[in-house]
Each structure stands twice: as structure tokens, then as C-alpha cells.
Design a protein around this motif. Structure first.
Motif, PDB file in Angstrom:
ATOM      1  N   ARG A 323       0.844  -1.197   0.000  1.00  0.00           N
ATOM      2  CA  ARG A 323       0.000   0.000   0.000  1.00  0.00           C
ATOM      3  C   ARG A 323       0.887   1.259   0.000  1.00  0.00           C
ATOM      4  O   ARG A 323       0.686   2.186  -0.759  1.00  0.00           O
ATOM      5  CB  ARG A 323      -0.916  -0.006   1.230  1.00  0.00           C
ATOM      6  N   ASN A 326       2.661   1.668  -3.449  1.00  0.00           N
ATOM      7  CA  ASN A 326       1.737   2.186  -4.475  1.00  0.00           C
ATOM      8  C   ASN A 326       1.571   3.692  -4.309  1.00  0.00           C
ATOM      9  O   ASN A 326       1.593   4.453  -5.280  1.00  0.00           O
ATOM     10  CB  ASN A 326       0.374   1.497  -4.367  1.00  0.00           C
ATOM     11  N   GLN A 327       1.455   4.103  -3.073  1.00  0.00           N
ATOM     12  CA  GLN A 327       1.316   5.525  -2.741  1.00  0.00           C
ATOM     13  C   GLN A 327       2.575   6.292  -3.160  1.00  0.00           C
ATOM     14  O   GLN A 327       2.509   7.354  -3.782  1.00  0.00           O
ATOM     15  CB  GLN A 327       1.089   5.617  -1.229  1.00  0.00           C
ATOM     16  N   SER A 330       2.662   6.630  -6.886  1.00  0.00           N
ATOM     17  CA  SER A 330       1.607   7.534  -7.357  1.00  0.00           C
ATOM     18  C   SER A 330       2.018   8.987  -7.208  1.00  0.00           C
ATOM     19  O   SER A 330       1.683   9.825  -8.031  1.00  0.00           O
ATOM     20  CB  SER A 330       0.332   7.348  -6.540  1.00  0.00           C
ATOM     21  N   GLU A 331       2.764   9.271  -6.138  1.00  0.00           N
ATOM     22  CA  GLU A 331       3.185  10.656  -5.923  1.00  0.00           C
ATOM     23  C   GLU A 331       4.282  11.078  -6.878  1.00  0.00           C
ATOM     24  O   GLU A 331       4.468  12.249  -7.171  1.00  0.00           O
ATOM     25  CB  GLU A 331       3.650  10.839  -4.473  1.00  0.00           C
ATOM     26  N   ASN A 334       2.052   9.108 -12.406  1.00  0.00           N
ATOM     27  CA  ASN A 334       0.589   9.213 -12.298  1.00  0.00           C
ATOM     28  C   ASN A 334       0.022   8.103 -11.445  1.00  0.00           C
ATOM     29  O   ASN A 334       0.587   7.016 -11.368  1.00  0.00           O
ATOM     30  CB  ASN A 334      -0.037   9.121 -13.691  1.00  0.00           C
ATOM     31  N   LYS A 335      -1.123   8.377 -10.865  1.00  0.00           N
ATOM     32  CA  LYS A 335      -1.767   7.372 -10.027  1.00  0.00           C
ATOM     33  C   LYS A 335      -2.129   6.138 -10.864  1.00  0.00           C
ATOM     34  O   LYS A 335      -2.578   6.262 -11.999  1.00  0.00           O
ATOM     35  CB  LYS A 335      -3.045   7.982  -9.450  1.00  0.00           C
ATOM     36  N   GLY A 336      -1.877   4.964 -10.320  1.00  0.00           N
ATOM     37  CA  GLY A 336      -2.290   3.729 -10.976  1.00  0.00           C
ATOM     38  C   GLY A 336      -1.497   3.364 -12.219  1.00  0.00           C
ATOM     39  O   GLY A 336      -1.870   2.468 -12.966  1.00  0.00           O
ATOM     40  N   SER A 339       1.143  -1.156 -10.962  1.00  0.00           N
ATOM     41  CA  SER A 339       0.620  -1.719  -9.713  1.00  0.00           C
ATOM     42  C   SER A 339       1.689  -2.476  -8.941  1.00  0.00           C
ATOM     43  O   SER A 339       2.498  -3.201  -9.532  1.00  0.00           O
ATOM     44  CB  SER A 339      -0.507  -2.714 -10.008  1.00  0.00           C
ATOM     45  N   ASN A 422       5.815  16.841  -6.918  1.00  0.00           N
ATOM     46  CA  ASN A 422       4.918  15.700  -6.711  1.00  0.00           C
ATOM     47  C   ASN A 422       3.468  16.085  -7.018  1.00  0.00           C
ATOM     48  O   ASN A 422       3.184  17.237  -7.370  1.00  0.00           O
ATOM     49  CB  ASN A 422       5.087  15.101  -5.314  1.00  0.00           C
ATOM     50  N   LEU A 423       2.570  15.122  -6.880  1.00  0.00           N
ATOM     51  CA  LEU A 423       1.181  15.369  -7.289  1.00  0.00           C
ATOM     52  C   LEU A 423       0.524  16.478  -6.465  1.00  0.00           C
ATOM     53  O   LEU A 423      -0.426  17.112  -6.902  1.00  0.00           O
ATOM     54  CB  LEU A 423       0.364  14.084  -7.198  1.00  0.00           C
TER      55      LEU A 423
END
Ligand SMILES: C[S@@+](CC[C@H](N)C(=O)[O-])C[C@H]1O[C@@H](n2cnc3c(N)ncnc32)[C@H](O)[C@@H]1O
Length: 564
Positions: A323, A326-327, A330-331, A334-336, A339, A422-423
Motif C-alpha cells: 500500500r 503504491n502511494q 503515485s506521488e 501518475n496514479k495507478g 501496480s 509531486n502530485l
């Protein structure tokens, strides 16, 4: 029945059958058997030889004095083949996270996903892994160690495969690490909510390898106290008795203070009487009953190693979880986009268990590039010069339109090196570092003169990778010279250019005949030859300072061995 035993009597025939049965029994061996499935990328190497081609516009250089890291795009069977020439016995740590073969579009064999119904599911995976692991083993130093992430789908197969003496062998098995990969309970789990994966660890040679262990945490250091203002600093108190021992080892001891000590009933002294005497003399025994009732041994923090052995159960709080990773990704991207990358923290700890500030780390299932990220972070933290080699294919990631090498791995490493927003729009400073991007390419394998000339022409990048010399000093059609901070490489494409080459190197400061290399390395010279000549006469005068190899023969020799 053969022609020879056609006329044998019944008795003799039965005896012969008995003998054959015994023979067959002898041949039965314990081990893993699978159906060998030909793989296209392997078959190709019968007709074509892999080489490297640099993608110049993807080069990232932030500090010329720092080592150059490599990202190789292509099938890792080809990348590992090239590395067998450039990095033979040079790698300290391999970390890989291969497809787990879940049957759920994670493993591609011959350009097709292997699904759960495929009767050869395990055979294909084993054939695929065996070929790559064999090539990878050659790259490890004698002290080198490999870590392989895996889950329940293939852990049993992988363990048996690795235990095979033709690969790493049971004797070189070090550990099965159990990593607590997730911190969330799956309420919809049918039988168990699986929250662990494994990391199998093997040494190339168990008797030569060393695991440094992990640094003691602040919490662990806090167990050391200083109750009596001891000038030697903080210490840990441990009892003088142990649970095991022999009645013969029992004794009674009288301290100078008059206090009498003996191991409590059912226990035994941890030290001999002589050692206890010595410890008392050196002031290493705690005797004050006000604080700790019985005498204790003092072990000083300043005298123990900063590191300690590591457990084989790795909790997500200390090593990161899926988890969290993945986070983390994503930061950065791009998110997703990708995986379940591995946590950078996890790979950092793995690398730090084995090497100090320098060494080569290889990941040939690099995916999103976590291993590169881990190396860059470690170098930033302690000013180290560790290098990474990442290999990944450029497949369309789960059909989401992103290509793994170009759109995920490379941008991640670039951002980490150069810095990014970052995002959340926050600026994240770059860690610095250098990267060269290569793709695998091919030349015809048939050993004709024409093909040998072609391979030599295409081998420049491979030779620079082998030598780690990427800075161009001289770029002529008939020869080229490259360097790094301590070493030069010359590549001569035509033998007629040898005199001009020798003249040229005499004019370069720090090269033969006035060579004074910091690293003490020789000037590596590769000379084109259709055979295996050593050019002793031509380089007689500077022989001591120059290391020769005829090309392409030196490369072909490696390819003949691995593709035999
Ligand atoms: C499980 S992922 C690795 C993830 C990585 N540890 C991370 O943290 O991002 C496995 C990767 O291996 C790559 N791969 C699979 N087969 C390959 C092959 N034959 N050659 C090169 N790369 C391959 C896939 O593209 C995939 O991204």
C-alpha cells in the motif's frame, strides 16, 4: 529386444531384465522435472547475437565524477547475455522481482500471457527463470548474493530450482524471508487473507559471502544504559548464567566485594571461572544489588558492532508495505500507472545488508525502477558510489497504454535524479546521479568475416559499458578513445591504425608511456582481428601498461559458451 539378446534363455533374459531394472533405479534422482518449452527470445540467439545501442537523448548526467548507472531496455535474456561479456563476476547484489505467474496477466511467454488453465504454466515459468538465473549467476562476484521476491504461486518451484546444484545449489541457500506485504485485511478472502510474500536468498558461494546485518535502531540502542556514570559510556546488562551447560561447568565465585555468586538452580554459568575473574578485573561486572539484584555482565555500546543480524520475518512497519509503495509511486508518477512496485525502503535494506558505499547492484526485472531509486537514495544518504544496472522490457503495462521502460522506469529514475514536483505540487529535490539508457539490438551470428567486422563496429557501446568509460577523448573512424576518472579505453577498428593510435595516446596526459592512473588500471585496448591475435609485436614497447583483447573474438567466446 536387441539383436544381441534375442537368443538368450528365459533365465538369462529374466536376469537381464533384473539388471536393467537395477540400472534404471540407480538413475532415478530427486529433483524437479518440467517440460522444456522453446522460447523465441532464446532461439533467436542461434542466428543473432545481442549487442547494446545507446539512446543518446535519454542520457542523464548531473555529476561527472560519480559513477554511471545503466538502464537496459529489452528482453532480459538478451540483456543478461550482453552483461555476461561486460559484467562477468562484477556484481555484488542481485535483487529481482520476477512475474509471480499468478495466471492473471502478469507473465508473458512467447508474446502471450500465461493463464491459469495453461497445462504448461509452471513448466513455462521454470524454463524462463532457469535460463535467466543461469546467466545471472555468472555475473555475481564470488562473494555475491541474490534476493528473489516471490509469492505462493511459484515459491515451491523456485526453491527447488535454485537448490539444483547446476544453479545455486542447496548448500548456498541462506534464507527464506517472509515479508508482511500488506496491512489490510481482505474481508472478501475465501479462505485466508494472505498478507505475506517471500524473498529467497542465495549466495553464489556461501563460504565467501558476508551479510553485514542491519544498523541498530535508536530503540535498540536505548536498551543500553549508564546507571553509574561509567566513563566507558552506556552498557547492556546481561545475566551471568545460561539455560544450557553441563554440571561439570558449575562453580561458586566470590567477588572482591565478598558477594558470592553461583548460577541459579537449573541454570549454568555463561562464562568459565577464569573469564569471570577477568571480567571483574576489567570492571565489566555490575554488582550493585540496589539496582539489579544479581551480578550482571556489562556490554558497552561503544564496543559492540553498530549492526546486528537481521530477522527473517520482515514486518511492514519496518520494511514498507505494498500500500505504501503504491502511494510512493503515485506521488512520483501518475496514479495507478504501475501496480504493486516494491517499497524503496525494502530494497534499500536489502542492498545495505550486503554492500557498503560502493558496489554494483543488478535488477533484471526492474519494472518501475525501485532498485535504481533505492541505490540513488542510499548514495545520497552517505555520499556513496554504488552503481545500478536495471533491465526491463518495454511491454505495455497491463494494457494501460504506458510502456514500462520508457514511460514508467525511465521517467521515475529521471525525476528522482533531477528533482520533480509531486502530485501535491510540492518540490522534491533531486538526489543527483548519472544514467545511460541502452536498448538491446542484434547482429548476425554466422561467423563470416563480414559479420565479424559488423559486430566489431557495433560493439563500441558494449566495450564502454564493460570498461565504465563513457567520456569521449578521440573519435576517429579507425579508432576511438574513451575515459572515466581513472581509466582509458581504446578501440581500434583497423590494424593499420595501430601506429596512429599509439601516437595519439602518447599525447594524452596520464596515458602510456607516462601513465599515472589513480585507479592503477591499465589502458584497455580492443583491437579488431578476424582471429585471436594478441598484437604482441605492435605493442611491445608499452606492453606493461596496456591490456589487450582482440575483438570480436573476446565477445564471441562468451557467446559461444552461453548459447552453446
Ligand atoms: C513484478 S514486476 C517488477 C516490479 C519492480 N520490482 C518494481 O518495484 O517496480 C516484473 C517486471 O519484469 C518485467 N519483465 C517481465 N518479463 C521480462 C523479460 N523477459 N525481460 C525483461 N523484463 C521483463 C515486466 O515488465 C515487469 O515490469
Amino acid at each position: 529386444m536387441t539383436e544381441n539378446n534375442k537368443n538368450l534363455s528365459k533365465e538369462k533374459l529374466l536376469a537381464e531384465i533384473g539388471r536393467l531394472k537395477k540400472e534404471l533405479k540407480k538413475k532415478k534422482k530427486y529433483g524437479l522435472v518440467w517440460e522444456e518449452k522453446p522460447e523465441e527470445v532464446v532461439e533467436v540467439c542461434k542466428e543473432k547475437l545481442p549487442v547494446l545501442k545507446e539512446v543518446k537523448n535519454k542520457e542523464i548526467i548531473t555529476d561527472k565524477d560519480k559513477p554511471v548507472n545503466l538502464l537496459i531496455e529489452g528482453d532480459n535474456y538478451h540483456a543478461l547475455s550482453v552483461l555476461n561479456y561486460t559484467h562477468n563476476k562484477k556484481v555484488d547484489v542481485i535483487y529481482i522481482d520476477p512475474p509471480y505467474n499468478t495466471g492473471n496477466k502478469d507473465f508473458i511467454f512467447n508474446d502471450r500471457y500465461v493463464d491459469k488453465e495453461d497445462a504448461y504454466r509452471h513448466s513455462k515459468w521454470l524454463a524462463f527463470m532457469e535460463k535467466r538465473l543461469k546467466l545471472a549467476k555468472n555475473l555475481l562476484k564470488d562473494t555475491g548474493i541474490i534476493f528473489i521476491s516471490i509469492d505462493d504461486n511459484e515459491v515451491a518451484q523456485l526453491k527447488m530450482l535454485m537448490d539444483n546444484p547446476d544453479l545455486f545449489g542447496e548448500n548456498n541457500f541462506l534464507a527464506t524471508i517472509c515479508w508482511q506485504s500488506t496491512d489490510t485485511l481482505r474481508n472478501d478472502a475465501k479462505h485466508f487473507s494472505v498478507n505475506s510474500e517471500y524473498i529467497l536468498v542465495y549466495a553464489k558461494n556461501k563460504s565467501a559471502c558476508k551479510i553485514k546485518g542491519i544498523l541498530k535502531s535508536e530503540k535498540q540502542k536505548n536498551y543500553y544504559k549508564n546507571y553509574d556514570n561509567d566513563p566507558r559510556g552506556h552498557y547492556l546488562l546481561t545475566p551471568l548464567h545460561a539455560k544450557s551447560g553441563t554440571p561439570a561447568s558449575l562453580y561458586e565465585y566470590k567477588f572482591k566485594s565478598g558477594q558470592i555468586w553461583q548460577a541459579p538452580k537449573g541454570t549454568f554459568p555463561r562464562f568459565s571461572k577464569e573469564t569471570l575473574k577477568k571480567l571483574e578485573k576489567e570492571g565489566r561486572i555490575w554488582l550493585d544489588p540496589k539496582c539489579v539484584k544479581v551480578p550482571q555482565r556489562k556490554t558497552y555500546l561503544a564496543e559492540v558492532s553498530e549492526r546486528m543480524p537481521i530477522w527473517t520475518f520482515w514486518r511492514y512497519e519496518d520494511f514498507g508495505s505494498t500500500r505504501q509503495s503504491n502511494q510512493e509511486l503515485s506521488e512520483l508518477l501518475n496514479k495507478g500507472i504501475f501496480s504493486n512496485p516494491k517499497p524503496t525502503k525494502l530494497v534499500k535494506i536489502i542492498i545495505d545488508l550486503i554492500i557498503d558505499k560502493k558496489g554494483i547492484v543488478l535488477d533484471f526485472f526492474a519494472g518501475s525502477g525501485t532498485t535504481g531509486h533505492a541505490v540513488l537514495e542510499l548514495n545520497k544518504e552517505d555520499g556513496g558510489n554504488r552503481k545500478f544496472v536495471l533491465c526491463t522490457n518495454n511491454e505495455n503495462n497491463n494494457g494501460n497504454g504506458y510502456k514500462i521502460a520508457e514511460d514508467i522506469c525511465y521517467p521515475r529514475i529521471k525525476k528522482v535524479i533531477e528533482g520533480y514536483k509531486n502530485l501535491k505540487g510540492e518540490k522534491v529535490a533531486g538526489l543527483g546521479g548519472n544514467l545511460k539508457y541502452f536498448k538491446t539490438d542484434f547482429v548476425d551470428a554466422e561467423p563470416t568475416d563480414r559479420n565479424k567486422i559488423k559486430l566489431t563496429a557495433e560493439a563500441t557501446e558494449m566495450l564502454c559499458v564493460k570498461e565504465g568509460t563513457f567520456e569521449k577523448v578521440l573519435d576517429r573512424k579507425d579508432f576511438k578513445i574513451f575515459k572515466n576518472t581513472s581509466h582509458y579505453t581504446g578501440i581500434i577498428f583497423e590494424q593499420a591504425a595501430i601506429p596512429a593510435f599509439k601516437k595519439a595516446i602518447k599525447n594524452i596526459k596520464g596515458t602510456p608511456p607516462h601513465q599515472k592512473f589513480g585507479g592503477g588500471g591499465k589502458f584497455s585496448v580492443y583491437v579488431f582481428s578476424l582471429g585471436d591475435e594478441t598484437f604482441d609485436d605492435e605493442f611491445k614497447d608499452i606492453k606493461q601498461k596496456v591490456q589487450f583483447s582482440p575483438i570480436p573474438e573476446a565477445i564471441l567466446r562468451v557467446y559461444r559458451r552461453i548459447f552453446k
